[in-house]
Motif scaffolding. Structure first.
Motif, mmCIF file in Angstrom:
data_model
loop_
_atom_site.group_PDB
_atom_site.id
_atom_site.type_symbol
_atom_site.label_atom_id
_atom_site.label_comp_id
_atom_site.label_asym_id
_atom_site.label_seq_id
_atom_site.Cartn_x
_atom_site.Cartn_y
_atom_site.Cartn_z
ATOM 1 N N HIS A 212 -18.566 -9.242 6.980
ATOM 2 C CA HIS A 212 -18.314 -8.658 5.663
ATOM 3 C C HIS A 212 -19.053 -9.367 4.544
ATOM 4 O O HIS A 212 -19.352 -8.769 3.521
ATOM 5 C CB HIS A 212 -16.814 -8.642 5.373
ATOM 6 C CG HIS A 212 -16.203 -10.006 5.237
ATOM 7 N ND1 HIS A 212 -15.911 -10.801 6.320
ATOM 8 C CD2 HIS A 212 -15.858 -10.715 4.134
ATOM 9 C CE1 HIS A 212 -15.394 -11.943 5.900
ATOM 10 N NE2 HIS A 212 -15.351 -11.925 4.586
ATOM 11 N N HIS B 143 -20.723 -6.143 3.060
ATOM 12 C CA HIS B 143 -19.939 -5.684 1.925
ATOM 13 C C HIS B 143 -20.421 -6.271 0.598
ATOM 14 O O HIS B 143 -19.794 -6.049 -0.431
ATOM 15 C CB HIS B 143 -18.457 -6.034 2.110
ATOM 16 C CG HIS B 143 -17.781 -5.245 3.190
ATOM 17 N ND1 HIS B 143 -16.417 -5.198 3.345
ATOM 18 C CD2 HIS B 143 -18.285 -4.460 4.178
ATOM 19 C CE1 HIS B 143 -16.105 -4.426 4.374
ATOM 20 N NE2 HIS B 143 -17.228 -3.980 4.903
ATOM 21 N N ARG C 137 -17.058 1.091 5.515
ATOM 22 C CA ARG C 137 -16.299 0.053 4.831
ATOM 23 C C ARG C 137 -15.193 -0.441 5.761
ATOM 24 O O ARG C 137 -14.009 -0.380 5.439
ATOM 25 C CB ARG C 137 -15.704 0.590 3.518
ATOM 26 C CG ARG C 137 -16.710 0.919 2.447
ATOM 27 C CD ARG C 137 -17.378 -0.332 1.880
ATOM 28 N NE ARG C 137 -18.295 0.013 0.794
ATOM 29 C CZ ARG C 137 -19.575 0.308 0.966
ATOM 30 N NH1 ARG C 137 -20.078 0.311 2.199
ATOM 31 N NH2 ARG C 137 -20.347 0.589 -0.071
ATOM 32 N N CYS D 24 -14.373 -5.932 9.071
ATOM 33 C CA CYS D 24 -15.786 -6.247 9.312
ATOM 34 C C CYS D 24 -16.002 -7.728 9.616
ATOM 35 O O CYS D 24 -15.624 -8.605 8.835
ATOM 36 C CB CYS D 24 -16.623 -5.847 8.100
ATOM 37 S SG CYS D 24 -18.393 -6.161 8.326
#
Length: 362
Positions: free
Chosen positions: A107, A111, A100, A104
């Motif tokens: 993302h 994510h 996580r 990122c």
């Protein structure tokens, strides 16, 4: 007089190359299929070791069950020149991740659970399309750590359909040794990212305090399988390991430690890409949602900020309240140069630099 001419190719250069998965025997293929389903039944693919039965639809940290979720499948031209070549790398971007990372750079993919749910057979069919229609140089599996059994099964399926180009495993390096053992014989190029060195940094920024120890173990296992990065005469990488390191603001000393470890513990011939394209992303720089000032909660922020002086103080307070403020800026050129010099001092010499000639840098 006859000359004794060199008949073997120079180091790091293949005369021809046959992907490793093509060389597997049928018994080995059957064994890997069985192992893949066993991993799904009690997931131990990464250090999270959630232990869930994904065949029953249960999910662990990565939130992915039996089928892989894929966000994008297409020829990609954003990789290293020796990976993308002229026709592109056949990239498969998997949704979700077992890390996580708060910064990122992907993302929106890693994510979020967006994309297509594909069986291993459907995934393997896409490899064939990329090979035959896209004419890509390789299949590039991006963030696949949490779907290794599905990946293994998809490669074996594509093999049965006549797949014949190299497979790239493009990873954060947060892999388990069990996972890498399943991939042995299926992967031609490992493309690991070694992000940070200190446990305190990885705990804060990656949400995994054991990241660096795992990355060291994983990269050693990858190198033991495929060795240093090698090319064919056209400048396209065909086998080996290429390590990426994204230089981050204020963390250049951690990058230097990574470079020294690669040179001293793995190989001074390691091909390395020291990347400078870090930008604040994902959660970095976002306003805090907890611990807001009392006057903001009570709707009194406007009054506190009246006038030029008040507005200036308000801006400073908001700046202090940004999340992960220590990396909320672009990386500096001197920080990137510091990591590069540390790599050179350690003895590394194969870097992903623009070639000083027409063609690719090998």
């Amino acid at each position: 007089m006859l000359l004794n001419l060199q008949t073997t190719p120079p180091p790091f250069l293949h005369d021809t190359y046959t992907p490793r998965y093509i060389l597997l025997s049928e018994p080995d293929c059957a064994k890997k299929r069985s192992q893949a389903y066993a991993h799904l039944a009690k997931c131990n693919l990464c250090p999270r070791k959630c232990g869930v039965n994904r065949l029953e639809g249960k999910t662990g940290w990565c939130l992915i069950g039996e089928r892989a979720k894929v966000n994008v499948i297409a020829p990609h031209f954003g990789e290293e020149p020796c990976i993308q070549g002229h026709h592109g790398s056949g990239s498969v971007f998997f949704s979700m991740c077992n890390l996580r990372c708060v910064f990122c750079q992907n993302h929106d993919i890693s994510h979020q659970r967006n994309g297509m749910d594909l069986t291993p057979e459907e995934l393997g069919d896409w490899y064939i399309k990329l090979q035959e229609v896209g004419n890509v140089h390789n299949i590039n599996l991006v963030t696949p750590e949490h779907v290794v059994p599905q990946v293994a099964l998809s490669i074996l399926h594509a093999r049965s359909l006549g797949h014949r180009i190299p497979i790239i495993y493009n990873t954060s390096s947060y892999d388990s040794l069990e996972s890498l053992a399943l991939l042995d014989g299926l992967i031609d190029i490992y493309l690991p990212d070694f992000k940070v060195w200190e446990p305190s940094t990885s705990k804060r920024l990656l949400k995994a305090d054991d990241y660096a120890a795992t990355a060291r173990e994983s990269i050693k296992a990858m190198h033991a399988q495929v060795g240093d990065l090698c090319f064919t005469g056209d400048g396209i990488a065909k086998s080996g390991v290429l390590v990426r390191h994204l230089v981050m603001p204020g963390l250049e000393e951690e990058g230097a430690k990574i470079m020294r470890w690669l040179a001293e513990e793995v190989s001074r011939d390691m091909f390395v890409n020291i990347m400078e394209q870090y930008r604040p992303s994902a959660y970095v720089g976002k306003e805090r949602t907890r611990g807001r000032r009392k006057e903001e909660v009570n709707g009194e922020a406007a009054a506190a900020g009246e006038g030029e002086e008040g507005r200036g103080e308000e801006k400073e307070k908001k700046k202090e309240e940004r999340r992960y403020a220590e990396i909320n800026r672009a990386v500096k050129g001197e920080e990137v140069e510091s990591v590069r010099k540390a790599a050179e001092r350690a003895g590394l010499w194969r870097f992903c630099d623009p070639p000083r000639h027409d063609g690719f840098n090998i």
